[in-house]
Each structure stands twice: as structure tokens, then as C-alpha cells.
Design a protein around this motif. Sequence first.
Motif, PDB file in Angstrom:
ATOM      1  N   VAL A 196       0.846  -1.192   0.000  1.00  0.00           N
ATOM      2  CA  VAL A 196       0.000   0.000   0.000  1.00  0.00           C
ATOM      3  C   VAL A 196       0.879   1.239   0.000  1.00  0.00           C
ATOM      4  CG1 VAL A 196      -1.755   1.299   1.262  1.00  0.00           C
ATOM      5  CG2 VAL A 196      -1.836  -1.198   1.223  1.00  0.00           C
ATOM      6  N   TYR A 197       0.426   2.232  -0.731  1.00  0.00           N
ATOM      7  CA  TYR A 197       1.138   3.506  -0.840  1.00  0.00           C
ATOM      8  C   TYR A 197       0.175   4.632  -0.460  1.00  0.00           C
ATOM      9  CZ  TYR A 197       4.015   0.396  -3.588  1.00  0.00           C
ATOM     10  OH  TYR A 197       4.765  -0.671  -3.980  1.00  0.00           O
ATOM     11  N   TRP A 198       0.730   5.677   0.111  1.00  0.00           N
ATOM     12  CA  TRP A 198      -0.072   6.846   0.472  1.00  0.00           C
ATOM     13  C   TRP A 198       0.546   8.092  -0.170  1.00  0.00           C
ATOM     14  CZ3 TRP A 198      -4.632   6.755   3.174  1.00  0.00           C
ATOM     15  CH2 TRP A 198      -4.937   5.573   3.851  1.00  0.00           C
ATOM     16  N   TYR A 199      -0.328   8.934  -0.683  1.00  0.00           N
ATOM     17  CA  TYR A 199       0.088  10.163  -1.333  1.00  0.00           C
ATOM     18  C   TYR A 199      -0.602  11.347  -0.673  1.00  0.00           C
ATOM     19  CZ  TYR A 199       1.692   6.884  -4.859  1.00  0.00           C
ATOM     20  OH  TYR A 199       2.320   5.845  -5.485  1.00  0.00           O
ATOM     21  N   GLN A 200       0.143  12.440  -0.573  1.00  0.00           N
ATOM     22  CA  GLN A 200      -0.388  13.692  -0.055  1.00  0.00           C
ATOM     23  C   GLN A 200      -0.463  14.690  -1.202  1.00  0.00           C
ATOM     24  OE1 GLN A 200       2.327  16.453   1.943  1.00  0.00           O
ATOM     25  NE2 GLN A 200       0.926  16.511   3.696  1.00  0.00           N
ATOM     26  N   GLN A 201      -1.602  15.344  -1.343  1.00  0.00           N
ATOM     27  CA  GLN A 201      -1.746  16.352  -2.389  1.00  0.00           C
ATOM     28  C   GLN A 201      -2.165  17.667  -1.766  1.00  0.00           C
ATOM     29  OE1 GLN A 201      -4.696  15.723  -5.536  1.00  0.00           O
ATOM     30  NE2 GLN A 201      -3.325  16.672  -7.015  1.00  0.00           N
ATOM     31  N   LEU A 202      -1.234  18.581  -1.686  1.00  0.00           N
ATOM     32  CA  LEU A 202      -1.535  19.918  -1.195  1.00  0.00           C
ATOM     33  C   LEU A 202      -2.306  20.664  -2.267  1.00  0.00           C
ATOM     34  CD1 LEU A 202       1.956  20.666   0.378  1.00  0.00           C
ATOM     35  CD2 LEU A 202      -0.140  20.090   1.603  1.00  0.00           C
TER      36      LEU A 202
END
Lengths: 120, 110
Positions: free
Chosen positions: B34-40
Amino acid sequence: QITLKESGPTLVKPTQTLTLTCTFSGFSLSTSRVGVGWIRQPPGKALEWLALIYGNDEKRYSPSLKSRLTISKDTSKNQVVLTMTNMDPVDTATYYCAHDVPGLTGFDYWGQGSLVTVSS
Amino acid sequence: QSVLTQPPSVSGTPGQRVTIYCSGSSSNIGSNNVYWYQQLPGTAPKLLIYTNNQRPSGVPDRFSGSKSGTSASLAISGLRSEDEADYYCAAWDDSLSGVVFGGGTKLTVL
């Protein structure tokens, strides 16, 4: 230092074919251990994965869009090209390309994105 | 309709700990990383967590990931105003032979 940058038209008409180019640096797309993917994001909506190509030329496509997508690479130019046929207004989105080490890092480097609007 | 399910929104106050959950199935989270991404706001997504619980260089240890069965979670401790962003989980799906993303969770810091 890995960088990627998307380029292509900002406006396409319905039924036209979209061609986007991802120009990258800092890595070579020449082994199965490296890939470049395309991901899009309609305004105000979630990310959607489109396609992946690996250095050994193995390709993967989103099942829902497979019939409309083609991904290819030009190793000598450090470029990956995505074509999407029969564009529709619902395809309006920001299109991103990203570097991938399959099964390991995920999409660890992203381009800035290219906004494509589909309108007559 | 996203293959991975996330809550549309979560919120917390500065200093608090919040957790974002991501639910999948045996063909994706249950058998792959599993991967997590942050999008400002207004920016490209950024990799936050890879292979379930690893942080790329430069990501503060306030961010942590875990996986159990067909679900995963992202915890953010010591919440800061700059953490206000959209967060996405992702995984490879063996049945679809492709990457699947969650619908995204908007984190609001009150």
C-alpha cells in the motif's frame, strides 16, 4: 535527481485523439525494474491511474480505458508518450506522469501535471 | 466508484492525532503493498508512505502507515496546519493488473 514533465495540448475537441509526452531525466527507462505511469485527475475529483510502461517494454492499462489508450517509450529521447482516442468532455483533467519502481516505491516522483480541456 | 474506499473527509485540531483508513480486497491490499500520497492544494501528489509503512527521505515521522488484512491506515500525529491536504491510498490490483487508488480523503485542520 529525477524530474518528469508533461507536455501536450491544453485544449482538444470531442472525438479527437490526445497525445501527451512525458520527458524525464535522472533515470533510464531500460530495465524491468523501472517504469513510468500516467495518472489523471478531473477537476475536484480523485486520482485515476491510466497506464504504465516498464523498461522492458511491458505495458499495463486501466481496464476501463484500455481500448482508448496506447503507451510507448523512446529510450533515446527519455520520453514516454500516451495517446487517448475519442476524447470526451468527461476526459477533462490534469494528466500526470510519474516514476515507478514496481512493487517497491510506488509513484515516487511526479511531473507538475498538464491540464487538458475537452471542448468544442 | 473507487476500488479502494476512503472516508471523504476527516478533521482534527493542531497537535491531535488523526487516522485515515483505506479499505480494499484480497486482490489489492490483501496481497500487495500500500502507498499513500499527499496532495496539497494546487500541487501534484507527493509520495508519503511506500510499501505499507516506509517513509521516503524528508517525510516527517509524524506520518506513519500500517496494513492489516485488506485494510490500511495512515496516521498523522502532532497535527499541523500545513498537513491540510487531500490524502490518497493506492495499491496494485492483481485482478485488474493495474494500480487502484482510493477516492481520497480531505484533511481539515480546525
